[in-house]
Design a protein around this motif. Structure first.
Motif, PDB file in Angstrom:
ATOM      1  N   ILE A 620      39.770  38.045  44.981  1.00  0.00           N
ATOM      2  CA  ILE A 620      39.239  37.270  43.850  1.00  0.00           C
ATOM      3  C   ILE A 620      39.266  38.095  42.578  1.00  0.00           C
ATOM      4  O   ILE A 620      39.667  37.617  41.508  1.00  0.00           O
ATOM      5  CB  ILE A 620      37.815  36.775  44.176  1.00  0.00           C
ATOM      6  N   ARG A 621      38.836  39.360  42.670  1.00  0.00           N
ATOM      7  CA  ARG A 621      38.877  40.229  41.491  1.00  0.00           C
ATOM      8  C   ARG A 621      40.316  40.417  41.015  1.00  0.00           C
ATOM      9  O   ARG A 621      40.617  40.313  39.819  1.00  0.00           O
ATOM     10  CB  ARG A 621      38.253  41.584  41.830  1.00  0.00           C
ATOM     11  N   TYR A 622      41.173  40.691  41.961  1.00  0.00           N
ATOM     12  CA  TYR A 622      42.592  40.894  41.620  1.00  0.00           C
ATOM     13  C   TYR A 622      43.192  39.648  40.982  1.00  0.00           C
ATOM     14  O   TYR A 622      43.894  39.694  39.974  1.00  0.00           O
ATOM     15  CB  TYR A 622      43.346  41.270  42.899  1.00  0.00           C
ATOM     16  N   ASP A 623      42.865  38.492  41.557  1.00  0.00           N
ATOM     17  CA  ASP A 623      43.409  37.231  41.068  1.00  0.00           C
ATOM     18  C   ASP A 623      42.922  36.941  39.648  1.00  0.00           C
ATOM     19  O   ASP A 623      43.689  36.531  38.775  1.00  0.00           O
ATOM     20  CB  ASP A 623      42.980  36.114  42.028  1.00  0.00           C
ATOM     21  N   ARG A 624      41.630  37.184  39.402  1.00  0.00           N
ATOM     22  CA  ARG A 624      41.075  36.876  38.091  1.00  0.00           C
ATOM     23  C   ARG A 624      41.638  37.803  37.014  1.00  0.00           C
ATOM     24  O   ARG A 624      41.896  37.381  35.892  1.00  0.00           O
ATOM     25  CB  ARG A 624      39.551  37.006  38.134  1.00  0.00           C
ATOM     26  N   PHE A 625      41.839  39.043  37.332  1.00  0.00           N
ATOM     27  CA  PHE A 625      42.353  39.977  36.340  1.00  0.00           C
ATOM     28  C   PHE A 625      43.809  39.669  35.984  1.00  0.00           C
ATOM     29  O   PHE A 625      44.281  40.045  34.922  1.00  0.00           O
ATOM     30  CB  PHE A 625      42.242  41.413  36.850  1.00  0.00           C
ATOM     31  N   ASN A 626      44.515  38.995  36.883  1.00  0.00           N
ATOM     32  CA  ASN A 626      45.909  38.667  36.615  1.00  0.00           C
ATOM     33  C   ASN A 626      46.110  37.218  36.222  1.00  0.00           C
ATOM     34  O   ASN A 626      47.220  36.809  35.927  1.00  0.00           O
ATOM     35  CB  ASN A 626      46.757  38.960  37.863  1.00  0.00           C
TER      36      ASN A 626
END
Length: 796
Positions: A620-626
């Protein structure tokens, strides 16, 4: 678990000589016990019936010559210098060779292969070399589907013969050692004492298995060292004392002289001579516990010379003692003063000799189970630090019962030797055939080289195999019967597993159906996490639609979990989890594919639920940052590629690095596996046909580029933080509410109009195995209080 993860000792890592020698020492107790104990029964089995020891000594010299050259050609040249190099990331055995072949040629029958699997660091495919040339053999194998099935059956046959050897070796080794009591007891007492003592020792041996290979290796290694030094000393003594010129019998001339004199009887006696190489396959099967160099040093500098001296010593003694030709035994060549100590050491060594093949049996059953070729059994990893050392309780006690039954049923070294010899030679022939394919497909050597390897070693092994077949009615029937029984079980299980996957694939529901579920249809979203286990790597499984139909509610956080095996020995934890979204972010549905190798510990964490939630949070963190401009750079809308109007996201490799503040990943083409990498297509982004076949697509990676100005224009960092915080809060709140594990409880039936053979295999064979083996909930370590089973009928 080993923090470095993977095989116990990495051959690519430069170990110190101290470590290598320590491994070589430990390998003596695990690998070479079976091979080292063979002098107890080789000559006795060879001269049991077919040939007689005459005054001319031509028979004993011929047998010694055969033993010397067989030991030199097969264990030394074939295994130590060639086959051991055909390892799969340090792992050995029949399935290691098969997985190597499947990775280099599209011959696997497993249907759930993905392009992302080829990006694993343990896959080791030289793509550039593969693109340049494709051998004719590879193209021919890939083109003809029946060869895929034939290759699998060949592998299963070899696997079953390893299991058969694990049954027969303890019986013949311990029985041969205990038979030495005949020199200390009367004939009446000896007949009634040998079998009970043998059975008692066998029970003790199998009872020790749960302590693990690591502890057993250090306990048994001193026994093997003492035994090898003992038979070496006895051999030297007999050579010097009885016949210093026995070394002349090592000449190949004596083999031809032996066959010329004995003719058919000599050929049939080869079934006893081949017992001198029993245990050679254990060097390859147990390779993952040690290292190539350690096994090579132990065999070349200690085991091989000791065995040659032992056989020469026995031949030297027998060449001067023709009056005892009716009763040829190892103990005859032992001086009276040391008979008792040698008997005790021999019994201990026979126990060690059985350990090597038992460890190999555990390893190969674990591999076959991971690749969907064996019913589920409990695998216990006996060492938290060294990966790959295992114990299988069901197999252990089954082998013990059958081993005792063989001992009581045969009561004769000759019959046990005939059975063991056929099993040994079958395994070696299978290994030779698979290694020849590895030489062509994996090493990319000229086919003529593989053909030379196959013809040379195959002809030697076929000669011994043909001799073993002549003893079918005298014990050799047992491994054949056992192999047919086990091969049938394994093939039926594999066949039904594939058919179930095909049924799931063709009956999966559309993503639109999932997204349409809501309060308007009377469907409620309840607090908690729902883990829906499926064999599908894409799509919505039919068991979930059945679940929602019967219980019109599902969890706020929905995760479709696929636990799959890939044809590699192990998958590093940083590359294990493939995570993606199912539908838009607001739906809170995800897909997680958990990948294991055939040597991996399934569910190797204390709590799979906690581990999975951590990986989801990282995703989720990775997805939101990208996903700063409304689209995700690693998520692709596949509406143009499918009939679905909304997207099932592409999957991202989520490693062990957690995110805090700024994303911990590199914006380069090749991302570090310890963090996050992406850009591999899920199978939903290709056709169903490709899902059922080995994926031919070339691996793709996405280059992530961040433009600060475009990010600022699209969405402010504050909005990103709010959405990220909201999704994470929902995830952790759902975790606190509880997790439900949703599994399918399947019953499989053959279609109407199916052949009688298929109906027997599916309706009776597979369902019987499924009911009597461990269920998926046990294999996945699902807490019983959190388990929800959905009944499914598979019509295949």
């Amino acid at each position: 678990m080993d923090p470095e993860y993977g095989k116990c000792w990495d051959s690519s890592r430069k170990d110190s000589w101290k470590t290598i020698l320590l491994l070589a020492y430990q390998s003596l107790g695990v690998v070479y016990g079976d091979l080292g104990i063979s002098p107890l029964y080789v000559y006795k089995s060879t001269f049991a019936e077919d040939i007689q020891h005459s005054e001319s000594n031509e028979e004993i010299y011929g047998v010694l010559s055969f033993v010397f050259w067989t030991l030199t050609l097969v264990p030394l040249f074939k295994y130590v210098f060639i086959v051991l190099r055909a390892d799969d990331n340090g792992e050995g055995g029949t399935f290691a060779l098969y997985s190597l072949i499947c990775r280099h040629a599209k011959v696997s029958l497993l249907p759930n292969r993905q392009a992302a699997d080829e990006a694993l660091s343990t896959y080791k495919l030289e793509q550039s070399a593969e693109k340049k040339s494709s051998s004719t053999v590879k193209l021919y194998l890939e083109k003809h589907k029946f060869l895929h099935t034939a290759l699998l059956i060949l592998v299963l046959l070899g696997t079953c013969m390893v299991i058969g050897d694990g049954l027969l070796t303890p019986a013949i080794s311990v029985f041969s050692a205990v038979s030495g009591l005949e020199f200390f007891m009367s004939k009446e007492h000896h007949e009634y004492a040998v079998v009970p003592i043998t059975c008692f020792i066998i029970v003790c041996l199998f009872a020790l298995q749960h302590y693990g290979t690591h502890r057993v290796g250090f306990f048994f290694a001193p026994v093997v060292v003492i035994w090898l030094l003992c038979i070496s000393a006895l051999g030297l003594y007999n050579i010097i004392h009885w016949n210093p010129h026995v070394y002349q019998a090592l000449s190949p001339y004596y083999m031809f002289k032996f066959l010329k004199k004995t003719r058919k009887s000599g050929w049939m006696s080869l079934g006893g001579i081949l017992l001198c190489i029993t245990g050679s396959e254990a060097m390859f099967a147990d390779l993952g516990h040690f290292s190539y160099l350690a096994i090579q040093i132990a065999f070349t500098f200690l085991v091989y010379p000791a065995l040659i001296l032992a056989y020469m010593g026995q031949a030297a003694y027998l060449s001067q003692h023709h009056q005892s030709s009716y009763q040829i035994s190892f103990y005859l060549s032992v001086p009276e003063a040391v008979k008792w100590p040698v008997l005790v050491i021999a019994i201990l060594a026979s126990v060690v000799g059985s350990q090597a093949i038992i460890s190999g049996t555990f390893s190969i059953i674990n591999q076959s189970q991971s690749l969907g070729c064996f019913p589920r059994v409990k695998v216990v990893h006996t060492n938290d630090k060294i990966h790959g050392q295992i114990y299988i309780p069901e197999i252990n006690w089954t082998l013990m019962i059958l081993c005792i039954a063989v001992t009581i049923g045969f009561r004769d070294i000759k019959h046990m030797g005939n059975a063991s010899g056929l099993a040994v030679m079958t395994v070696m022939i299978v290994t030779t055939c698979l290694t020849a394919l590895v030489i062509i497909l994996c090493w990319r050597k000229p086919p003529i080289l593989a053909l030379a390897f196959l013809l040379f070693f195959g002809s030697v092994e076929l000669l011994y195999f043909s001799a073993s077949l002549t003893k079918f009615r005298e014990g050799a029937w047992l491994p054949i019967l056992l192999a047919l029984f086990l091969t049938t079980i394994m093939f039926v299980w594999h066949y039904a597993t594939i058919k179930k996957y095909e049924f799931d694939l063709h009956n999966k529901v559309s993503l639109d159906w999932l997204l349409a579920l809501g309060s308007s249809l009377g469907i409620a979203r309840v607090p908690g996490i729902g883990l829906v286990f499926t064999d599908l790597t894409s799509g919505i499984p039919a068991n979930f639609s059945r679940f929602v139909t019967n219980l019109p509610a599902f969890h706020r956080i929905l995760v479709f979990v696929c636990v799959k095996s890939v044809p590699v020995p192990y998958v590093p934890p940083a590359e294990r989890y493939l995570v993606g979204r199912v539908g838009p972010a607001a739906h809170r549905s995800y897909r997680c594919i958990v990948r294991y190798g055939y040597r991996d510990v399934h569910q190797d964490v204390d709590s799979f639920e906690s581990e999975l939630v951590d990986r989801l949070a990282n995703f989720i963190r990775y997805d939101r940052f990208n996903n700063t401009d409304g689209t995700n750079s690693c998520i692709e809308d596949i509406a143009s590629n499918s009939n679905e109007s909304t997207s099932d996201s592409r999957l991202t490799v989520i490693g062990t690095v957690s995110f805090s503040g700024t994303p911990a990943y590199e914006m380069e083409d090749t991302l570090q596996p310890a963090s996050v990498s992406g850009g591999f297509t899920s199978v939903d982004s290709v056709t169903d046909f490709i899902e059922m076949e080995p994926v031919r697509a070339v691996e793709r990676r996405v280059r992530f580029a961040i433009d600060d100005e475009s990010e600022t224009d699209a969405r402010s960092e504050i909005e990103i933080d709010i959405q990220l915080r909201q999704e994470l809060e929902e995830l952790f709140a759902a975790q606190q509410a509880g997790t439900a594990f949703i599994l399918g409880h399947s019953h499989v039936r053959a279609k109407q109009g199916s052949s009688i053979l298929k109906r027997l295999a599916i309706n009776f064979g597979y369902n019987f195995l499924r009911r009597n083996c461990r269920g998926p909930d046990v294999a996945l370590k699902v807490p019983p209080v959190s388990l929800l089973e959905v009944g499914m009928v598979y019509i295949v």
